[in-house]
Structures are given as C-alpha cells and as structure tokens.
Design a protein around this motif. Structure first.
Motif, PDB file in Angstrom:
ATOM      1  N   LYS A   1       0.844  -1.191   0.000  1.00 51.96           N
ATOM      2  CA  LYS A   1       0.000   0.000   0.000  1.00 51.96           C
ATOM      3  C   LYS A   1       0.878   1.239   0.000  1.00 51.96           C
ATOM      4  O   LYS A   1       1.989   1.233   0.520  1.00 51.96           O
ATOM      5  N   VAL A   2       0.364   2.304  -0.617  1.00 51.20           N
ATOM      6  CA  VAL A   2       1.022   3.603  -0.621  1.00 51.20           C
ATOM      7  C   VAL A   2       0.002   4.648  -0.193  1.00 51.20           C
ATOM      8  O   VAL A   2      -1.204   4.402  -0.247  1.00 51.20           O
ATOM      9  N   CYS A   3       0.480   5.794   0.240  1.00 51.55           N
ATOM     10  CA  CYS A   3      -0.414   6.887   0.637  1.00 51.55           C
ATOM     11  C   CYS A   3      -0.608   7.842  -0.522  1.00 51.55           C
ATOM     12  O   CYS A   3       0.333   8.170  -1.240  1.00 51.55           O
ATOM     13  N   CYS A   4      -1.827   8.320  -0.667  1.00 58.76           N
ATOM     14  CA  CYS A   4      -2.143   9.330  -1.668  1.00 58.76           C
ATOM     15  C   CYS A   4      -1.394  10.610  -1.308  1.00 58.76           C
ATOM     16  O   CYS A   4      -1.420  11.053  -0.157  1.00 58.76           O
ATOM     17  N   TYR A   5      -0.722  11.206  -2.275  1.00 57.30           N
ATOM     18  CA  TYR A   5       0.082  12.401  -2.036  1.00 57.30           C
ATOM     19  C   TYR A   5      -0.790  13.602  -1.688  1.00 57.30           C
ATOM     20  O   TYR A   5      -0.346  14.531  -1.039  1.00 57.30           O
TER      21      TYR A   5
ATOM     22  N   VAL B   1       1.578  10.358 -11.034  1.00 54.03           N
ATOM     23  CA  VAL B   1       1.797  11.633 -11.715  1.00 54.03           C
ATOM     24  C   VAL B   1       3.261  11.988 -11.517  1.00 54.03           C
ATOM     25  O   VAL B   1       3.780  11.914 -10.401  1.00 54.03           O
ATOM     26  N   GLU B   2       3.924  12.368 -12.608  1.00 54.97           N
ATOM     27  CA  GLU B   2       5.325  12.752 -12.517  1.00 54.97           C
ATOM     28  C   GLU B   2       5.419  14.242 -12.213  1.00 54.97           C
ATOM     29  O   GLU B   2       4.756  15.062 -12.831  1.00 54.97           O
ATOM     30  N   GLU B   3       6.272  14.549 -11.229  1.00 55.17           N
ATOM     31  CA  GLU B   3       6.474  15.937 -10.845  1.00 55.17           C
ATOM     32  C   GLU B   3       7.900  16.332 -11.160  1.00 55.17           C
ATOM     33  O   GLU B   3       8.839  15.645 -10.769  1.00 55.17           O
ATOM     34  N   GLY B   4       8.048  17.447 -11.848  1.00 51.29           N
ATOM     35  CA  GLY B   4       9.358  18.056 -12.077  1.00 51.29           C
ATOM     36  C   GLY B   4      10.481  17.100 -12.415  1.00 51.29           C
ATOM     37  O   GLY B   4      10.512  16.514 -13.475  1.00 51.29           O
ATOM     38  N   ALA B   5      11.404  16.918 -11.492  1.00 53.00           N
ATOM     39  CA  ALA B   5      12.656  16.197 -11.727  1.00 53.00           C
ATOM     40  C   ALA B   5      12.471  14.680 -11.710  1.00 53.00           C
ATOM     41  O   ALA B   5      13.274  13.956 -11.136  1.00 53.00           O
ATOM     42  N   GLY B   6      11.415  14.192 -12.304  1.00 49.78           N
ATOM     43  CA  GLY B   6      11.205  12.751 -12.397  1.00 49.78           C
ATOM     44  C   GLY B   6      10.640  12.106 -11.148  1.00 49.78           C
ATOM     45  O   GLY B   6      10.605  10.886 -11.065  1.00 49.78           O
ATOM     46  N   ALA B   7      10.207  12.886 -10.178  1.00 47.25           N
ATOM     47  CA  ALA B   7       9.627  12.323  -8.960  1.00 47.25           C
ATOM     48  C   ALA B   7       8.210  11.844  -9.259  1.00 47.25           C
ATOM     49  O   ALA B   7       7.403  12.589  -9.809  1.00 47.25           O
TER      50      ALA B   7
END
Length: 126
Positions: A60-64, A78-84
C-alpha cells in the motif's frame, strides 16, 4: 468529607510510599500471543489464521494529496518536475495536484518576470 487532593499530589504520595498502581501494565494485560507480536482475533485471544480472503492486495502507498492508503497497483501516478513520481488514490486527487502544480509554475514565471522588471528599472536609474 475531606477535600480531594489534586491528582499530582495523589501520584506523588503513591510514588513516595512505594505503592504500585492497580492498573495492569499494557504488556501484562495482553494474552501471551499478542505480547509476542502475533495478531489475534478481537475478543478471543486466538491467533488469526491469516488475512481475510481477498485482502492480500500487496503493498500500500499513501495518496500524495489526501493521504488515504491505496494499493500500489490501483494508485494513479503523476510525474512531478525532476522525475519524482507521486501516488494518488484517484483522478480527483491527481487532477487537484496537477492544477496546484500548474498554478505553482505560473506563479514562478510571474515572479521571474517581476524580478527582471525590477532589475531593469534599477539599471535604468543608475
């Protein structure tokens, strides 16, 4: 009746006299299987026979956005900026994040424009 002493005074008196609290310690109140780290069915003290059918969905993971836990296989990425990569529980949270990301980018561009305008004005005054 005599007035009741404040709770702290009662605790201090018990500590000084060496009396032990009558409430059991958390480890002593649990059955041996629970104290050893095994899960048990509530109210029975009998160790569970494993997880419920259909609940072993994996990691399981947490919703950001809202911090709800979701299975990794069902999370929207969803990819954010520097590949995160950010995990989301669904489209609504992912869309809200994309909107916030776009607003943050627009604000950053606006600040760059304002700073350059201030620098140009200062150079013109010199």
């Amino acid at each position: 009746p005599p007035p009741m002493p404040p709770p702290a005074a009662g605790f201090a008196a018990a500590a000084v006299s060496g009396r032990r609290s009558e409430a059991p310690t958390p480890a002593a109140s649990r059955p041996p299987s629970a104290a050893a780290g095994h899960r048990s069915r509530p109210g029975t003290g009998v160790p569970a026979a494993g997880s419920r059918p259909g609940t072993s969905g994996g990691e399981k993971v947490c919703c950001y956005q809202c911090f709800r836990q979701v299975y990794l296989q069902q999370a929207e990425l969803v990819e954010e900026g520097a590949g995160a990569l950010r995990h989301f529980c669904g489209g609504a949270c992912a869309d809200g994040f994309r909107e916030a990301l776009a607003a943050r980018g627009a604000r950053a561009r606006e600040l760059v424009r304002l700073r350059s305008a201030v620098l140009e004005a200062e150079e013109g005054d010199s």
